[in-house]
Motif scaffolding. Structure first.
Motif, PDB file in Angstrom:
ATOM      1  N   THR A 119       8.335  18.260 -38.030  1.00 23.92           N
ATOM      2  CA  THR A 119       8.862  19.285 -37.107  1.00 23.92           C
ATOM      3  C   THR A 119       7.862  19.603 -36.001  1.00 23.92           C
ATOM      4  O   THR A 119       8.227  19.766 -34.835  1.00 23.92           O
ATOM      5  N   ARG A 122       7.946  16.865 -33.467  1.00 24.52           N
ATOM      6  CA  ARG A 122       9.121  16.986 -32.593  1.00 24.52           C
ATOM      7  C   ARG A 122       8.955  18.153 -31.623  1.00 24.52           C
ATOM      8  O   ARG A 122       9.350  18.067 -30.455  1.00 24.52           O
ATOM      9  N   LEU A 123       8.335  19.266 -32.093  1.00 25.26           N
ATOM     10  CA  LEU A 123       8.097  20.413 -31.209  1.00 25.26           C
ATOM     11  C   LEU A 123       7.133  20.058 -30.084  1.00 25.26           C
ATOM     12  O   LEU A 123       7.312  20.474 -28.935  1.00 25.26           O
ATOM     13  N   GLN A 125       6.707  17.079 -28.755  1.00 22.71           N
ATOM     14  CA  GLN A 125       7.443  16.277 -27.777  1.00 22.71           C
ATOM     15  C   GLN A 125       8.356  17.153 -26.923  1.00 22.71           C
ATOM     16  O   GLN A 125       8.447  16.981 -25.703  1.00 22.71           O
ATOM     17  N   TYR A 126       8.982  18.126 -27.565  1.00 18.57           N
ATOM     18  CA  TYR A 126       9.875  19.024 -26.814  1.00 18.57           C
ATOM     19  C   TYR A 126       9.088  19.856 -25.798  1.00 18.57           C
ATOM     20  O   TYR A 126       9.530  20.062 -24.660  1.00 18.57           O
ATOM     21  N   MET A 127       7.907  20.350 -26.215  1.00 15.63           N
ATOM     22  CA  MET A 127       7.096  21.149 -25.287  1.00 15.63           C
ATOM     23  C   MET A 127       6.648  20.317 -24.091  1.00 15.63           C
ATOM     24  O   MET A 127       6.625  20.805 -22.957  1.00 15.63           O
ATOM     25  N   GLU A 129       8.226  17.735 -22.845  1.00  9.61           N
ATOM     26  CA  GLU A 129       9.404  17.559 -21.990  1.00  9.61           C
ATOM     27  C   GLU A 129       9.728  18.848 -21.233  1.00  9.61           C
ATOM     28  O   GLU A 129      10.037  18.824 -20.034  1.00  9.61           O
ATOM     29  N   LEU A 130       9.625  20.000 -21.935  1.00  9.83           N
ATOM     30  CA  LEU A 130       9.921  21.283 -21.290  1.00  9.83           C
ATOM     31  C   LEU A 130       8.916  21.596 -20.191  1.00  9.83           C
ATOM     32  O   LEU A 130       9.281  22.139 -19.134  1.00  9.83           O
TER      33      LEU A 130
END
Length: 633
Positions: A119, A122-123, A125-127, A129-130
């Protein structure tokens, strides 16, 4: 999570192993005791039976009583088997099952941690991208803001022009002339339109007296409204001849009279009273201004000359054209936006005055006349890597503020010329002796202590640069004293004999130095080792000029925007249009220069020196009428 991880252990401890606490041996021991008791009982019966038949038996064999104990023996063996089975189960649960359940526990815990790691990955990678999306959004918003700012700058001149047009329509410079027969005073009732939503006409008692209009309120205990007619204008209503408007600086009052004749009377009285107030104000200004007109003319001339100095046509910090705000302690000009940031830094860094709105004295222009934006920036921006790092007139306030704080408070862009404290002290002394304002600014920019004692002394030990500047001060070096007085941390530093720079000024009868020191808020009550204040020295030595200034300072009557006697050496490049009218303009200049003499022989800047007929060289000072006469010859 609690169910998955702790279920197996709870079920084992609270369920399967619960019987461990009980006494598993009790059924087995009871069966053993029953079997043993029955064995003894059968053995006794056999002996008793043998005794009855006259036989004596010492012991009974097991084979004889085995048949009798068959049932008890099997019951005992059954209990023993059950006990051993239970013990085996307990050993299994305490060993293998417990470890297997612990393995299940750690396996669940491991799965949980692996899910956390997955998790978190994945967080991350999301950060990332964000963050990219946010950067794109911010860039787009900045572009939109730039476009809106550009559009605002395009629209603002047109809107300002429309507003000025409306203001000119609202308040006309052509004053309404009233009928003189109605006089300048009147009292009576008028109807005033309220400012609320209902816009009702309310009857109010009004009176005109001493150039003021007084409007009473409906509530008796509420103080009436008083309007200075000098700042108001009367305008008759076009729609209704019984109505008229009174326009003040912040509001328009709508009045209604009983009839047209009364309306004309009120308009005439208000107009006449305003005209009287205007005449009184102009007469008072004329009488008060006669004695100061020459100083004001000189101040205006210095201000115009300061505006023409190199670099002063644009803001010292952002380059905006026509800067109108002066830093009196640094001698630079800034625009109104940058001046606000200078005020935020505090007066210990920059003291801002308006060239047009504030009433400046010649003392306020000493540094401005000798420093200028170009020379100042050559020191404070010497290490500025690129001009693009400097904000422009269209930059945001945050960008301006960051640059100005770095430039003045942190002095990031100053080139270091002295490395040690001793070198700074020596540089400060040499700059003061040579009256080099730019070297002095260099020392100031390198954070040299302007109040520190110098290496050498002229009169007393412990003299500072301020004492030295007073001793060397004349009409050409007052700006050095002014810079030190406004920027040194301690203007009241004392020598070994306890004398401050103010004491030195009174000892040597230098009234202009006293003015500059009092303007820098020097303490007039400081005493030297002899117990004398600067005022005591002035009285003892009968230095009337210094004594008068110190008396004014002690009674809070000292004007900090004072005039000083100084050789201004103003430039007049546009004084002569051609060589043909040179003599005519010099004759015209003579009476104006004579009038500019203030309180004794005044050094007044004049036209450029002529070497030979109609040949003009660099800027040259003209003092008094003799040099002007020489120009005429």
């Amino acid at each position: 999570m609690l169910h998955n991880i702790n279920f197996f252990l709870d079920s084992l401890v609270k369920g399967d192993l619960r019987d461990i606490r009980g006494d598993l041996k009790k059924p087995f021991e009871k069966a053993w005791r029953d079997y043993e008791s029955r064995f003894k009982q059968v053995e006794k019966e056999k002996r008793d039976l043998a005794r009855q038949y006259g036989m004596v038996r010492s012991e009974v064999s097991g084979g004889e009583i085995a048949e009798e104990l068959e049932k008890e023996r099997r019951s005992f063996q059954l209990s023993m088997c059950e006990y051993l089975i239970k013990v085996n189960e307990i050993k299994t649960k305490r060993g293998v099952d417990l470890l297997q359940n612990l393995i299940k526990h750690y396996h669940c815990h491991n799965n949980f941690l692996q899910e956390c790691v997955s998790t978190s990955h994945r967080l991350k990678q999301y950060m990332e991208e964000l963050n990219g999306v946010l950067s794109t959004v911010k860039q787009r918003q900045d572009e939109e803001k730039k476009q809106l700012c550009a559009l605002r700058d395009q629209l603002r001149p047109a809107v300002n022009t429309e507003q000025e047009s409306l203001q000119r329509q609202t308040y006309s410079m052509h004053q309404l002339l009233g009928d003189k027969q109605y006089g300048t005073e009147r009292s009576g009732f008028l109807y005033k339109k309220s400012d609320g939503l209902r816009k009702m006409w309310q009857k109010r008692k009004c009176s005109v007296h001493n150039c003021y209009l007084t409007i009473a309120h409906a509530t008796p205990n509420k103080p009436p409204t008083r309007l200075n007619l000098l700042t108001c204008q009367v305008r008759p209503s076009v729609e209704d001849k019984k109505c008229f408007d009174l326009i003040s600086h912040n509001r328009t009052y709508h009045f209604l009279a009983e009839d047209e004749e009364e309306c004309v009377a009120w308009i005439s009285v208000l107009s006449n009273s305003k005209q009287e107030a205007l005449s009184m104000a102009l007469d008072g200004y004329s009488r008060a201004g006669e004695s100061q007109s020459s100083v004001e003319d000189l101040t205006r001339a210095i201000t115009d000359d300061v505006r023409r100095m190199p670099g002063n046509s644009s803001c010292c910090d952002c380059g905006a054209p026509d800067p109108g705000w002066l830093s009196t302690n640094l001698g630079i000009l800034t625009c109104i936006e940058c001046s606000g940031i200078h005020r935020e830094m505090g007066v210990h860094v920059s003291r801002i005055q308006s060239l047009s709105l504030d009433s400046l004295g010649t003392s306020d222009l000493l540094l401005a006349r000798n420093v200028g934006n170009s020379g100042f920036n050559e020191i404070l921006e010497a290490n500025l890597l690129s001009p693009s790092l400097k904000p422009s007139q269209h930059s945001h306030m945050a960008e301006r503020k960051g640059f100005i704080l770095s430039k003045y408070q942190d002095v990031h862009f100053v080139r270091k010329s002295h490395s040690s404290a001793a070198a700074l002290r020596l540089g400060l002394q040499e700059a003061t002796k040579s009256c080099d304002i730019y070297s002095l600014i260099q020392m100031y920019a390198q954070r040299a202590d302007l109040s520190q004692p110098l290496n050498t002394h002229i009169q007393e030990k412990g003299e500072t640069a301020l004492h030295l500047a007073v001793l060397l001060a004349d009409r050409t070096s007052l700006h050095i004293l002014d810079f030190l007085a406004q920027n040194c941390p301690d203007v009241d530093a004392q020598t070994s004999a306890g004398n401050t720079a103010l004491h030195y000024s009174c000892l040597h009868n230098k009234s202009d130095c006293v003015k500059l020191l009092l303007r820098a808020h020097a303490n007039t009550h400081t005493k030297n080792q002899l117990g004398e204040t600067a005022l005591d020295i002035s009285r003892r030595l009968k230095h009337a000029g210094c004594e008068s200034l110190l008396d004014q300072a002690r009674s809070n009557r000292f004007d900090h925007h004072v005039h000083v006697e100084y050789e201004w050496r103003l430039r007049h490049e546009d004084l002569f249009d051609s060589d043909d009218d040179f003599e005519e303009k010099v004759r015209f200049l003579v009476p104006r220069l004579s009038a500019a003499q203030v309180s004794g022989p005044q050094q007044v800047s004049g036209p450029q020196q002529v070497s030979g007929p109609q040949q003009v060289s660099g800027p040259q000072q003209v003092s008094g009428l003799q040099q002007v006469s020489g120009l005429q010859q």
